[in-house]
Design a protein around this motif. Structure first.
Motif, PDB file in Angstrom:
ATOM      1  N   ASN A  37       0.829  -1.213   0.000  1.00 38.12           N
ATOM      2  CA  ASN A  37       0.000   0.000   0.000  1.00 38.12           C
ATOM      3  C   ASN A  37       0.861   1.261   0.000  1.00 38.12           C
ATOM      4  O   ASN A  37       0.464   2.286   0.540  1.00 38.12           O
ATOM      5  N   SER A  51       4.980   7.365   0.318  1.00 38.49           N
ATOM      6  CA  SER A  51       3.631   7.663   0.833  1.00 38.49           C
ATOM      7  C   SER A  51       2.810   6.388   0.945  1.00 38.49           C
ATOM      8  O   SER A  51       3.077   5.389   0.270  1.00 38.49           O
ATOM      9  N   THR A  53       0.463   3.492   3.477  1.00 38.41           N
ATOM     10  CA  THR A  53       0.435   2.833   4.784  1.00 38.41           C
ATOM     11  C   THR A  53       1.064   1.447   4.697  1.00 38.41           C
ATOM     12  O   THR A  53       1.021   0.788   3.663  1.00 38.41           O
ATOM     13  N   ASP A  81       3.878   9.936   7.137  1.00 39.22           N
ATOM     14  CA  ASP A  81       3.129   9.206   8.156  1.00 39.22           C
ATOM     15  C   ASP A  81       2.347   8.059   7.510  1.00 39.22           C
ATOM     16  O   ASP A  81       1.825   8.194   6.397  1.00 39.22           O
ATOM     17  N   GLY A  82       2.291   6.955   8.210  1.00 33.85           N
ATOM     18  CA  GLY A  82       1.588   5.779   7.701  1.00 33.85           C
ATOM     19  C   GLY A  82       2.542   4.646   7.379  1.00 33.85           C
ATOM     20  O   GLY A  82       2.167   3.466   7.421  1.00 33.85           O
ATOM     21  N   THR A  84       5.326   2.072   8.219  1.00 35.65           N
ATOM     22  CA  THR A  84       5.642   1.458   9.512  1.00 35.65           C
ATOM     23  C   THR A  84       7.010   0.780   9.567  1.00 35.65           C
ATOM     24  O   THR A  84       7.496   0.482  10.661  1.00 35.65           O
ATOM     25  N   ASN A 105       5.881   6.673  13.589  1.00 35.18           N
ATOM     26  CA  ASN A 105       5.291   5.347  13.723  1.00 35.18           C
ATOM     27  C   ASN A 105       6.118   4.234  13.084  1.00 35.18           C
ATOM     28  O   ASN A 105       5.704   3.075  13.077  1.00 35.18           O
TER      29      ASN A 105
END
Length: 490
Positions: A37, A51, A53, A81-82, A84, A105
């Motif tokens: 993703n 970019s 998640t 962000d997103g 991991t 994160n």
């Protein structure tokens, strides 16, 4: 002629246009996927943006990384962000990368992520990261600053190897081991604190950290592997706790400290061992000249002082075992007293101790193994008690022995164990008569060689060779030996 020139000019123009097209394409924006993703964009500004998640792909080959062909153009990376995790080899060999932004994160940095990013000079590690993979920052030669690693519990092998500009780093309390080569060749590293949670230090972990001057090993560490601090030439202050029971070979070789002793004694190398000196404890510590072994120590391990420059050592009476090769090649060691309680002198224990001129063997020793005193070229005499019932071949090979004091009929009363020319002198004051009867042609020749100065005689041999009793050994004595031979033959 003009037509040919026009054709040639057209060809040149076409080639230049194609070249310009390729140049434009090289800097043109590109995009694609780098996870289930996740997408990436490499803009004209040479900033790579990730970019979406989830986790970035773990690439098994650097050539599989989608932007690898343009890696030398990337100057900055922004991970939004997103995301991991950063997968393996993502920024492998991005030699012009100078900075990276990571979100809070992210939980892990994979293997080889920043491998050979030679212009990366600082990295801020988010608090969310718990693991840093093998080779993660390998050969980031300009990396001089890295933020605290507060929540990291795992740092891979060679993670910061060859980070030549890194001068200081604080390791988090959560890590339990420092892997192989983790900080090897960090030549500017002068300050590092090892947390109490660490129990083991890997092979070559701090090798060639030539600016590291002091380090304290916490009480929880039980194992320091081979070459761990190898050639830390400025390391002149170190504390090793008694919890360390396993030390690999060359662990502190070529370090800068010169004295060693129990903690609290103001030594360069302070140790907490109270019952044993572990194997390889000071192996190849080529600057170590003075060692204090505390009372209560019962065992000196294998190769413990191998290739040090100690000249004298006091071994306490509590020691009952000295391991193989313990003082191997201690060329400055001139004298030593082996304490009562030692029963075996193992192989190579004093091998090549070329300055050793005196040694006391207690009557508790029963066995001397091969090469124990081999190549001790300055050892002229030795007393071997009758408690010794076994002496291996070559125990005294190439030594400087000329006299051996022992009991008649004991295991030591055997000239084949010693270099040629050794005189055995019995502990009751008498001598082995085999060399003290000058009766044959060989003896006559030896007397003549002594007279001309080409061989030497011991005091007892001189007395036996002085056939005519004139307190001189010369051709007259040789003539008397020959006369006796002729008379015996007739």
């Amino acid at each position: 002629m003009n037509k040919r020139i026009k054709i040639f000019a057209l060809i040149i123009g076409t080639v230049m246009a194609i070249a310009c097209l390729f140049a434009v394409n090289a800097f043109a924006a590109s995009s694609g996927t780098c996870g289930d993703n996740l997408t990436y964009t490499l803009g004209d500004n040479l900033i790579l943006t990730i970019s979406g998640t989830g986790n970035m792909t773990n690439y098994t080959s650097y050539s599989s990384v989608p932007w690898y062909s343009k890696r030398s153009l990337i100057t900055s990376v922004v991970i939004e962000d997103g995301v991991t995790s950063i997968g393996s080899r993502e920024f492998y060999n991005c030699t012009n990368l100078t900075g990276i932004t990571m979100p809070d994160n992210i939980t892990s940095i994979g293997d080889y992520v920043f491998y050979y990013c030679t212009n990366l000079n600082s990295v801020s590690i988010p608090d969310s990261i718990t693991s840093i993979g093998d080779y993660a920052f390998y050969y980031c030669t300009n990396l001089s600053s890295i933020s605290t690693l507060d929540n990291v519990t795992s740092i891979g092998n060679r993670a910061f190897c060859h980070c030549n500009s890194l001068s200081s780093i604080t390791l988090p309390d959560g890590i339990t081991s420092i892997g192989d080569y983790t900080f090897s060749y960090c030549t500017d590293l002068s300050n590092i604190s090892i947390p109490d949670s660490v129990t083991s230090i890997g092979n070559y972990a701090f090798s060639y950290c030539t600016s590291l001057s002091s380090i304290s090993i916490p009480d929880g560490v039980t194992s320091i592997s081979s070459f761990a601090f190898y050639k830390c030439t400025d390391l002149s202050s170190i504390t090793v706790p008694g919890s360390v029971t396993n030390i690999g070979n060359y662990a502190f070789s070529y370090c800068g400290f010169s004295t060693a002793g129990p903690i609290g004694g103001d030594y360069d190398y302070e140790f907490g061992w109270t019952d044993i000196i572990p194997d390889y404890a000071f192996h190849y510590c080529t600057n170590l000249s003075d060692i204090t072994i505390p009372n209560g120590v019962t065992s000196i391990g294998r190769c413990a002082f191998h290739d040090t420059i100690i000249s004298n050592i006091n071994i306490p009476d509590s020691v009952t075992s000295i391991g193989e090769s313990s003082f191997y090649n201690c060329t400055n060691l001139s004298g030593i007293t082996i304490p009562d309680g030692i029963t075996i002198i193992y192989g190579y224990t004093f091998y090549k101790c070329t300055s050793l001129s005196s040694i006391s063997i207690p009557d508790t020793v029963t066995t001397i193994y091969g090469y124990a005193f081999s190549d001790c070229t300055n050892l002229g005499s030795i007393t071997i008690p009758d408690s010794v019932i076994s002496i291996s071949k070559y125990a005294f090979s190439n030594s400087g022995l000329t006299e051996v004091y022992c009991c008649e009929g004991s295991a030591a009363d055997d000239k084949s164990l010693y270099p040629d020319g050794v005189t055995i002198i019995y502990l009751d004051g008498s001598s082995d008569d085999s060399d003290l009867e000058f009766t044959d042609l060989t003896d006559a020749v030896r007397i003549l060689k002594y007279a001309e100065g080409s061989v030497s005689l011991t005091e007892d041999e001189f007395a036996a060779a002085d056939i005519n009793g004139d307190e001189a050994v010369d051709e007259k004595d040789a003539a008397l030996v020959l006369k006796r031979l002729i008379s015996a033959g007739s």
